[in-house]
Every structure is written in C-alpha cells, then in structure tokens.
Design an enzyme around this catalytic site. Structure first.
Site, PDB file in Angstrom:
ATOM      1  N   ARG A 134      -7.914  -3.271   7.132  1.00  0.00           N
ATOM      2  CA  ARG A 134      -6.647  -3.013   6.433  1.00  0.00           C
ATOM      3  C   ARG A 134      -5.822  -4.281   6.233  1.00  0.00           C
ATOM      4  O   ARG A 134      -4.587  -4.230   6.289  1.00  0.00           O
ATOM      5  CB  ARG A 134      -5.797  -1.975   7.189  1.00  0.00           C
ATOM      6  CG  ARG A 134      -6.391  -0.591   7.218  1.00  0.00           C
ATOM      7  CD  ARG A 134      -6.069   0.130   5.927  1.00  0.00           C
ATOM      8  NE  ARG A 134      -6.797   1.387   5.852  1.00  0.00           N
ATOM      9  CZ  ARG A 134      -6.297   2.562   6.209  1.00  0.00           C
ATOM     10  NH1 ARG A 134      -5.070   2.649   6.637  1.00  0.00           N
ATOM     11  NH2 ARG A 134      -7.018   3.644   6.102  1.00  0.00           N
ATOM     12  N   ARG A 147       0.022  -2.199   3.046  1.00  0.00           N
ATOM     13  CA  ARG A 147       1.477  -2.113   3.116  1.00  0.00           C
ATOM     14  C   ARG A 147       2.173  -3.184   3.945  1.00  0.00           C
ATOM     15  O   ARG A 147       3.385  -3.322   3.864  1.00  0.00           O
ATOM     16  CB  ARG A 147       1.886  -0.722   3.608  1.00  0.00           C
ATOM     17  CG  ARG A 147       1.668   0.347   2.561  1.00  0.00           C
ATOM     18  CD  ARG A 147       1.762   1.728   3.154  1.00  0.00           C
ATOM     19  NE  ARG A 147       0.627   1.978   4.027  1.00  0.00           N
ATOM     20  CZ  ARG A 147       0.428   3.110   4.682  1.00  0.00           C
ATOM     21  NH1 ARG A 147       1.298   4.087   4.589  1.00  0.00           N
ATOM     22  NH2 ARG A 147      -0.634   3.256   5.433  1.00  0.00           N
ATOM     23  N   ARG A 169       1.957  -2.329  -6.242  1.00  0.00           N
ATOM     24  CA  ARG A 169       1.743  -0.892  -6.155  1.00  0.00           C
ATOM     25  C   ARG A 169       2.957  -0.071  -6.622  1.00  0.00           C
ATOM     26  O   ARG A 169       2.858   1.156  -6.693  1.00  0.00           O
ATOM     27  CB  ARG A 169       1.408  -0.520  -4.701  1.00  0.00           C
ATOM     28  CG  ARG A 169      -0.046  -0.708  -4.275  1.00  0.00           C
ATOM     29  CD  ARG A 169      -0.960   0.368  -4.838  1.00  0.00           C
ATOM     30  NE  ARG A 169      -0.357   1.675  -4.831  1.00  0.00           N
ATOM     31  CZ  ARG A 169      -0.306   2.475  -3.778  1.00  0.00           C
ATOM     32  NH1 ARG A 169      -0.867   2.116  -2.666  1.00  0.00           N
ATOM     33  NH2 ARG A 169       0.275   3.650  -3.850  1.00  0.00           N
ATOM     34  N   ASP A 222     -10.920   3.318  -1.054  1.00  0.00           N
ATOM     35  CA  ASP A 222     -10.707   4.246   0.059  1.00  0.00           C
ATOM     36  C   ASP A 222     -11.980   5.039   0.290  1.00  0.00           C
ATOM     37  O   ASP A 222     -12.781   5.216  -0.646  1.00  0.00           O
ATOM     38  CB  ASP A 222      -9.539   5.198  -0.217  1.00  0.00           C
ATOM     39  CG  ASP A 222      -9.086   5.867   1.076  1.00  0.00           C
ATOM     40  OD1 ASP A 222      -8.282   5.262   1.797  1.00  0.00           O
ATOM     41  OD2 ASP A 222      -9.585   6.969   1.390  1.00  0.00           O
ATOM     42  N   TYR A 270     -12.417  15.259   6.400  1.00  0.00           N
ATOM     43  CA  TYR A 270     -11.369  15.478   5.390  1.00  0.00           C
ATOM     44  C   TYR A 270     -11.719  16.646   4.474  1.00  0.00           C
ATOM     45  O   TYR A 270     -10.850  17.449   4.106  1.00  0.00           O
ATOM     46  CB  TYR A 270     -11.152  14.207   4.556  1.00  0.00           C
ATOM     47  CG  TYR A 270     -10.422  13.136   5.331  1.00  0.00           C
ATOM     48  CD1 TYR A 270      -9.060  13.249   5.601  1.00  0.00           C
ATOM     49  CD2 TYR A 270     -11.091  12.016   5.809  1.00  0.00           C
ATOM     50  CE1 TYR A 270      -8.394  12.272   6.330  1.00  0.00           C
ATOM     51  CE2 TYR A 270     -10.434  11.030   6.540  1.00  0.00           C
ATOM     52  CZ  TYR A 270      -9.083  11.171   6.792  1.00  0.00           C
ATOM     53  OH  TYR A 270      -8.427  10.214   7.516  1.00  0.00           O
TER      54      TYR A 270
HETATM   55  O1  CP3 Z   1      -7.764  -3.678   3.491  1.00  0.00           O
HETATM   56  C1  CP3 Z   1      -8.644  -2.810   3.681  1.00  0.00           C
HETATM   57  O2  CP3 Z   1      -9.042  -2.495   4.828  1.00  0.00           O
HETATM   58  C2  CP3 Z   1      -9.352  -2.210   2.477  1.00  0.00           C
HETATM   59  C3  CP3 Z   1      -8.869  -0.972   2.006  1.00  0.00           C
HETATM   60  C4  CP3 Z   1      -9.067   0.337   2.752  1.00  0.00           C
HETATM   61  C5  CP3 Z   1      -8.187   1.424   2.550  1.00  0.00           C
HETATM   62  N1  CP3 Z   1      -8.691   2.507   3.180  1.00  0.00           N
HETATM   63  C6  CP3 Z   1      -6.967   1.361   1.742  1.00  0.00           C
HETATM   64  C7  CP3 Z   1      -5.888   2.317   2.028  1.00  0.00           C
HETATM   65  C8  CP3 Z   1     -10.095   0.779   3.587  1.00  0.00           C
HETATM   66  C9  CP3 Z   1     -11.278   0.007   4.148  1.00  0.00           C
HETATM   67  C10 CP3 Z   1      -9.837   2.165   3.850  1.00  0.00           C
HETATM   68  C11 CP3 Z   1     -10.746   3.014   4.636  1.00  0.00           C
HETATM   69  C12 CP3 Z   1     -10.229   4.285   5.159  1.00  0.00           C
HETATM   70  N2  CP3 Z   1      -9.489   5.240   4.508  1.00  0.00           N
HETATM   71  C13 CP3 Z   1     -10.541   4.790   6.429  1.00  0.00           C
HETATM   72  C14 CP3 Z   1     -11.388   4.066   7.439  1.00  0.00           C
HETATM   73  C15 CP3 Z   1     -10.624   2.960   8.088  1.00  0.00           C
HETATM   74  C16 CP3 Z   1      -9.705   3.380   9.209  1.00  0.00           C
HETATM   75  O3  CP3 Z   1      -8.498   3.143   9.076  1.00  0.00           O
HETATM   76  O4  CP3 Z   1     -10.193   3.928  10.198  1.00  0.00           O
HETATM   77  C17 CP3 Z   1      -9.930   6.040   6.564  1.00  0.00           C
HETATM   78  C18 CP3 Z   1      -9.970   6.926   7.772  1.00  0.00           C
HETATM   79  C19 CP3 Z   1      -9.285   6.330   5.335  1.00  0.00           C
HETATM   80  C20 CP3 Z   1      -8.508   7.539   4.960  1.00  0.00           C
HETATM   81  C21 CP3 Z   1      -7.098   7.138   4.715  1.00  0.00           C
HETATM   82  N3  CP3 Z   1      -6.637   6.640   3.500  1.00  0.00           N
HETATM   83  C22 CP3 Z   1      -6.024   7.065   5.635  1.00  0.00           C
HETATM   84  C23 CP3 Z   1      -6.081   7.504   7.075  1.00  0.00           C
HETATM   85  C24 CP3 Z   1      -4.922   6.523   4.949  1.00  0.00           C
HETATM   86  C25 CP3 Z   1      -3.564   6.142   5.501  1.00  0.00           C
HETATM   87  C26 CP3 Z   1      -2.555   7.211   5.412  1.00  0.00           C
HETATM   88  C27 CP3 Z   1      -1.180   6.605   5.581  1.00  0.00           C
HETATM   89  O5  CP3 Z   1      -0.463   6.533   4.568  1.00  0.00           O
HETATM   90  O6  CP3 Z   1      -0.857   6.171   6.682  1.00  0.00           O
HETATM   91  C28 CP3 Z   1      -5.325   6.283   3.635  1.00  0.00           C
HETATM   92  C29 CP3 Z   1      -4.511   5.665   2.565  1.00  0.00           C
HETATM   93  C30 CP3 Z   1      -4.757   4.217   2.384  1.00  0.00           C
HETATM   94  N4  CP3 Z   1      -6.009   3.673   2.228  1.00  0.00           N
HETATM   95  C31 CP3 Z   1      -3.786   3.191   2.252  1.00  0.00           C
HETATM   96  C32 CP3 Z   1      -4.490   1.999   2.022  1.00  0.00           C
HETATM   97  C33 CP3 Z   1      -3.913   0.621   1.751  1.00  0.00           C
HETATM   98  C34 CP3 Z   1      -2.288   3.387   2.286  1.00  0.00           C
HETATM   99  C35 CP3 Z   1      -1.877   3.915   0.955  1.00  0.00           C
HETATM  100  C36 CP3 Z   1      -0.643   3.346   0.424  1.00  0.00           C
HETATM  101  O7  CP3 Z   1      -0.509   2.105   0.292  1.00  0.00           O
HETATM  102  O8  CP3 Z   1       0.220   4.161   0.028  1.00  0.00           O
END
Ligand code: CP3
Length: 352
Positions: A28, A32, A41, A77, A156
């Site tokens: 990540r 954010r 964004r 994602d 999910y």
């Molecule tokens: O920088 C990176 O790591 C690359 C981008 C990335 C995202 N999601 C972007 C994202 C990666 C590798 C993921 C993988 C992902 N997504 C996982 C596995 C990694 C982990 O954290 O264990 C999981 C479980 C997800 C599912 C998911 N998508 C979650 C739990 C969330 C966060 C919810 C929240 O808002 O707290 C997301 C949304 C997400 N994916 C965001 C980002 C940057 C936040 C969205 C935003 O900016 O509004």
C-alpha cells in the site's frame, strides 16, 4: 534485456541472489497516505481509477518517485478482476469491497464469467506504459503485479463485504464443500488470468495476497485453501517471474504458504522475523515485517526496530524489507522516506 533490471536489488533478492543493499518497498505504498494521490483521486471513484490507464500509471509511480523504493506495485485492487467480468460490486471508502449479490449456490458460482485478456485492455496498457517509465527511474525499477488469492477473494464474494468472523465463508467450506470447491476453482482461474495479463505486459514479479487466510487453521488451510493458491502460483510458473505470497495473521501457516509455491513468503508484523524464517525454511526468502504503526514512533525508535528486522533477515535465504501489512492511511510520508533511506544505507556485512 535492455531495461537495466539486471541490477535490481529487489529482483536479485526475490531470486535468492546476493544484493548490493537490502531492497525495500511498502505494501500500500500508493494510496491515501500521499497528498499527490488524494489530489489525483479527487472526484474519481476507486474502481473508476483502477480502470483508467493514465491514473493507474500516475498513482503507481507516485511512491517510486517520492521514496526511491526498489519496486513499484501495480495500482489496482484484488476485486478489480471480478468487476471486469461483470460482478456487481463497489469499493466503498473506509469500508472496502462490497458485493451486491453475495455468492451462495452453485448456480451463483456458474454465473460468474471466466476472465480473459479482452476484459482488461486498460491493465495491459497501464503495465506497458509503466514498465517503460520505470526503466528510467533509479537505473531501472521493477514492477510487481498482484492478485488476490482465492480464499481472500471468496470471502468478499460470500460475505458480501469485509468480515470479522468469516462465518458465511466457513459455513460454505464446511457445509457445501462442492460449492466451495467450484467457487475456489472459478476464482483461481480469474486470479491466474489477472496475473498472466500483468506479467505478459511486462511485470517482473508477482505478489499473491491471501490477506485473510489467517482466519483458518492449518488443517482447513490444507484442505480448503492451499490447493487453489497453489494452482494460481503454478499456473504462472512457466512465465519465470519470482512469486511472493502474503497473508495477515498467517504465523501458523507460513510453511504451508511457502509450500503453495512461493519463492518469497511475506511475514506479518505479529511474528518475530527470526521465527518466521525458521518456519519458512532455507529454500525460500522472506519479506517483511516492521509493524506499520512504528512510523508513528520517534524516528530513532522506528529505525532501531528496522535495524532489528534487517539483522533478523540475514539468516534467511534472502530478505526483502517491507512493513508487516499495508501502510496506514494517516502515515506521514516523510517517515517512510526516512525509513527507505535507512534501509538502503544499512551496511550489509558478508558474514551471512
Ligand atoms: O500500493 C499498493 O499496495 C497497490 C494497490 C493495492 C490496493 N489494494 C489499492 C487500494 C493493493 C495491492 C490492494 C490489495 C488489496 N485490496 C488487498 C490485499 C492487501 C491487504 O491490504 O491485505 C485487500 C484485502 C483488498 C481489499 C480492499 N480494497 C480493502 C481492504 C480496501 C481498504 C478499505 C478502506 O477504505 O480502508 C480496499 C480499497 C483500496 N484498495 C484502497 C486502495 C488505495 C483505498 C481506496 C481509496 O483510496 O479510497
């Protein structure tokens, strides 16, 4: 190759070769915690940004430019491939993926189309552009492609959103194993196809995220989870890129996650890295595992703990420095910059 990636410390470590310095990147690292991310964004939904090649490229590059980390991770994602095949889902800010019609029956599973490269033109385009841009950053920076492992993606689809107990997911595993097996087979195909598109377009390594696999015990992992993670990892084996496998709360599963077919096993921050290395064994490298909250400590406390992680990493076949889970959104990017510089400057003695 003319990309300069033959000098990449990240790729050397991922292949178990000697490194010029300990490579570092952050799960990540895009997202954010970066003001430049929040800016691009503005007014654009999460899924929308994951389907826009220009935004994917810009967001993926942001942390590489800022920190000089040893690898980029593709901005997308784990649920994006489901969206691409037509599953009705959204990623809600502060919540995560939410699925409109959760999967329950065999018919629900069969209604999910398989993923083909035609579903993902924006991914191919973004990876190609990124690989070109990254070749010129710090002498060549590799791109990590990724996908969600079948268990985590299934959670999910079955729960309809994030979960604490995974009760519906486990109810399907235990009560309807034929539906479970069909669902895992479906997702394994989708995740494998998602990875293949990224690697064929130029990604140099992959990470398979089984973030929530720690919700099952070892026996259930072997029966209900590992065979499909193994299928995803072996399906791209012929492409020859290093494979990283990571889960949160996975301390009890580390050896099994390695045996699923990883070259590098990501270690969650809850596990002492030395213990993780012992569990994973000498055949594979490790990635991790500084507690992501240590960036909120005074810099010298954070770097002292990072030094402990690097020292522990010396006993592994190879070590890629990372946090033990993703960057927390309120993280001060300046601390990650200091952490990156600290890891890069940390001397590598040759008494390994
Ligand atoms: O920088 C990176 O790591 C690359 C981008 C990335 C995202 N999601 C972007 C994202 C990666 C590798 C993921 C993988 C992902 N997504 C996982 C596995 C990694 C982990 O954290 O264990 C999981 C479980 C997800 C599912 C998911 N998508 C979650 C739990 C969330 C966060 C919810 C929240 O808002 O707290 C997301 C949304 C997400 N994916 C965001 C980002 C940057 C936040 C969205 C935003 O900016 O509004």
């Amino acid at each position: 190759m003319t990309t300069g990636l033959e000098h990449s410390a990240f790729l050397k470590a991922a292949r178990g070769e000697a490194v010029p310095h300990t490579p570092v990147w952050f799960m990540r690292q895009a997202g954010r915690s970066l003001p430049e991310y929040l800016k691009v964004r503005e007014g654009v939904g999460m899924l929308e940004s994951c389907m826009n090649a220009e935004l994917i490229t810009e967001i993926t590059l942001q942390p590489v430019r800022r920190y000089g980390v040893d690898a980029a991770i593709f901005f997308s994602d784990i649920v994006l491939p489901l969206k691409a095949v037509g599953v009705d889902l959204d990623i809600k800010p502060g919540v995560g993926p939410v699925v409109a019609d959760p999967v329950c029956t065999l018919a629900d599973v069969e209604a999910i189309p398989d993923l083909t490269p035609e579903h993902l033109p924006f991914i191919t385009e973004a990876v190609r552009t990124l690989v070109g841009e990254l070749a010129g950053i710090n002498g060549g920076t590799p791109l990590i492609g990724f996908a969600g492992a079948p268990f985590t993606v299934a959670s999910y689809l079955v729960e309809g959103g994030p979960s604490k107990e995974y009760a519906k997911t486990k109810a399907m595993m235990y009560g309807a194993p034929e539906v479970w097996d069909a669902l895992m087979t479906k997702i394994a195909g989708i995740s494998a196809a998602f990875l293949r598109v990224q690697v064929e377009a130029g990604a140099s390594a992959i990470q398979l995220f089984d973030s929530w696999a720690g919700a099952v015990n070892r026996d259930d992992y072997v029966r209900f989870v590992q065979p499909w993670s193994a299928r995803v990892l072996s399906s791209i084996g012929e492409l020859g890129v290093p494979k990283i496998h990571f889960g949160v709360n996975s301390g009890e599963l580390l050896d099994l996650m390695g045996e699923a077919g990883a070259d590098i096993v990501g270690v969650d921050w809850r596990v002492r890295l030395a213990d993780g290395i012992e569990r994973i064994g000498p055949e594979r490298g490790v990635q991790g595992n500084l507690d992501p909250t240590l960036v909120f400590a005074p810099t010298e406390v954070m770097t002292a703990r990072a030094a402990e992680v690097i020292e522990a990493g010396r006993t592994a076949r190879s070590h890629i420095f990372n946090l033990g889970h993703g960057v927390i959104p309120s993280t001060n990017p300046d601390q990650l910059a200091r952490l990156t510089d600290f890891v890069h400057a940390y001397p590598l003695t040759d008494d390994r």
